[in-house]
Design an enzyme around this catalytic site. Structure first.
Site, PDB file in Angstrom:
ATOM      1  N   GLY A  18     -49.433 -91.636  -2.756  1.00 25.00           N
ATOM      2  CA  GLY A  18     -49.642 -90.619  -3.995  1.00 25.00           C
ATOM      3  C   GLY A  18     -50.599 -89.613  -3.881  1.00 25.00           C
ATOM      4  CG  ASN A  20     -47.668 -84.114  -2.285  1.00 25.55           C
ATOM      5  OD1 ASN A  20     -47.948 -83.200  -2.142  1.00 25.55           O
ATOM      6  ND2 ASN A  20     -47.465 -85.064  -1.168  1.00 25.55           N
ATOM      7  CG  ASN A 113     -38.386 -84.268  -2.215  1.00 27.24           C
ATOM      8  OD1 ASN A 113     -39.052 -85.018  -2.578  1.00 27.24           O
ATOM      9  ND2 ASN A 113     -37.578 -83.902  -1.008  1.00 27.24           N
ATOM     10  CG  HIS A 115     -38.741 -82.384   4.195  1.00 27.35           C
ATOM     11  ND1 HIS A 115     -38.478 -83.690   4.276  1.00 27.35           N
ATOM     12  CD2 HIS A 115     -38.551 -81.644   5.322  1.00 27.35           C
ATOM     13  CE1 HIS A 115     -37.959 -83.821   5.508  1.00 27.35           C
ATOM     14  NE2 HIS A 115     -38.421 -82.794   6.120  1.00 27.35           N
ATOM     15  CB  THR A 147     -28.566 -80.307  -4.365  1.00 28.42           C
ATOM     16  OG1 THR A 147     -29.120 -80.078  -2.876  1.00 28.42           O
ATOM     17  CG2 THR A 147     -28.865 -78.894  -4.963  1.00 28.42           C
ATOM     18  CD  GLU A 180     -46.567 -82.722   1.903  1.00 28.98           C
ATOM     19  OE1 GLU A 180     -47.258 -83.541   1.356  1.00 28.98           O
ATOM     20  OE2 GLU A 180     -45.684 -83.142   2.702  1.00 28.98           O
TER      21      GLU A 180
HETATM   22  C1  GRF Z   1     -45.240 -86.282   1.670  1.00 30.58           C
HETATM   23  O1  GRF Z   1     -45.468 -86.010   3.140  1.00 30.58           O
HETATM   24  C2  GRF Z   1     -44.004 -85.674   1.377  1.00 30.58           C
HETATM   25  O2  GRF Z   1     -43.827 -84.382   1.859  1.00 30.58           O
HETATM   26  C3  GRF Z   1     -43.058 -86.678   1.664  1.00 30.58           C
HETATM   27  O3  GRF Z   1     -43.477 -88.046   1.543  1.00 30.58           O
HETATM   28  C4  GRF Z   1     -44.945 -87.836   1.555  1.00 30.58           C
HETATM   29  C5  GRF Z   1     -45.667 -88.276   0.471  1.00 30.58           C
HETATM   30  O4  GRF Z   1     -47.150 -88.325   0.711  1.00 30.58           O
HETATM   31  N1  GRF Z   1     -41.960 -86.608   0.880  1.00 30.58           N
HETATM   32  P1  GRF Z   1     -48.158 -88.951  -0.784  1.00 30.58           P
HETATM   33  O5  GRF Z   1     -47.379 -90.423  -1.058  1.00 30.58           O
HETATM   34  O6  GRF Z   1     -47.782 -87.733  -1.729  1.00 30.58           O
HETATM   35  O7  GRF Z   1     -49.277 -89.092  -0.081  1.00 30.58           O
END
Ligand code: GRF
Length: 206
Positions: A18, A20, A113, A115, A147, A180
């Protein structure tokens, strides 16, 4: 996309750490994300993302796949929670499940999303490792619309990360995550403000 800045409610879907989600919470606290984070949805009962949500006082719901006979019923339960919270935008942040086409159709152009590789290269669950082992010199995260095809929706933002000679998969992952945490809140706010227009495969930002 026609989303109002005022009163927009977002749901963040997580399965793990988590970080992000944390970046999104921090951006909201700084006023860089103006929507309400109304709900965190997780399919993993004890993941750290849920703890982050709790600390931030955000409503959480755990919906485990194994508690339902079919994927359809599992997703129906998630949809019920989203409807109850009047969610206008879904943000996938380390959610490790594919959403069904039926689910995605319920939220057209309203699911994002992130990635950890420069799409369309290195799709799938191991984007960082795959890019590292391939030997690319530049990689980095991609924010895109979701999508029906995995990691294939129109691209909103990307950020380039140089792979250094002494990088390991771990140091590279750290550098990618740092990017990110910058671009995801930015992309989310663009969506909240209705500043993204999908034209074919291209996303125009205005
Ligand atoms: C991130 O690297 C994101 O790009 C991918 O999953 C990971 C999630 O990390 N989809 P976190 O749970 O947000 O630390």
């Amino acid at each position: 996309m026609n989303l109002s800045v005022q009163g927009m409610r977002i749901a963040v879907f997580c399965s793990g750490n988590g970080s992000n989600l944390q970046a999104i919470i921090d951006a909201r606290d700084r006023g860089h994300i103006t929507a309400k984070i109304a709900l965190v949805v997780s399919d993993v009962p004890d993941c750290f993302a849920l703890e982050r949500a709790e600390r931030a006082g955000i409503k959480r719901v755990v919906v485990e796949r194994k508690a339902f006979r079919s994927k359809k019923e599992f997703e129906k339960e998630i949809l019920k929670n989203l409807e109850k919270e009047e969610i206008g935008l879904i943000v996938l942040a380390g959610y490790m499940r594919m959403l069904s086409p039926d689910f995605i159709r319920q939220y057209p152009e309203r699911i994002l999303n992130i990635h950890p590789a420069l799409l369309p290269s290195f799709k799938g669950a191991h984007g960082i490792r795959d890019a590292f082992l391939y030997g690319v010199k530049i990689t980095g995260p991609t924010v895109h619309f979701v999508t029906e095809d995995m990691d294939a929706g129109p691209i909103i933002l990307q950020s380039a990360v140089a792979v250094m000679g002494d990088d390991t998969e771990e140091t590279l992952a750290e550098a990618i995550h740092k990017e990110e945490h910058k671009i995801y809140p930015r992309a989310i706010q663009l969506a909240i403000e209705g500043r993204l227009k999908i034209e074919g495969r291209r996303v125009r930002i205005f």
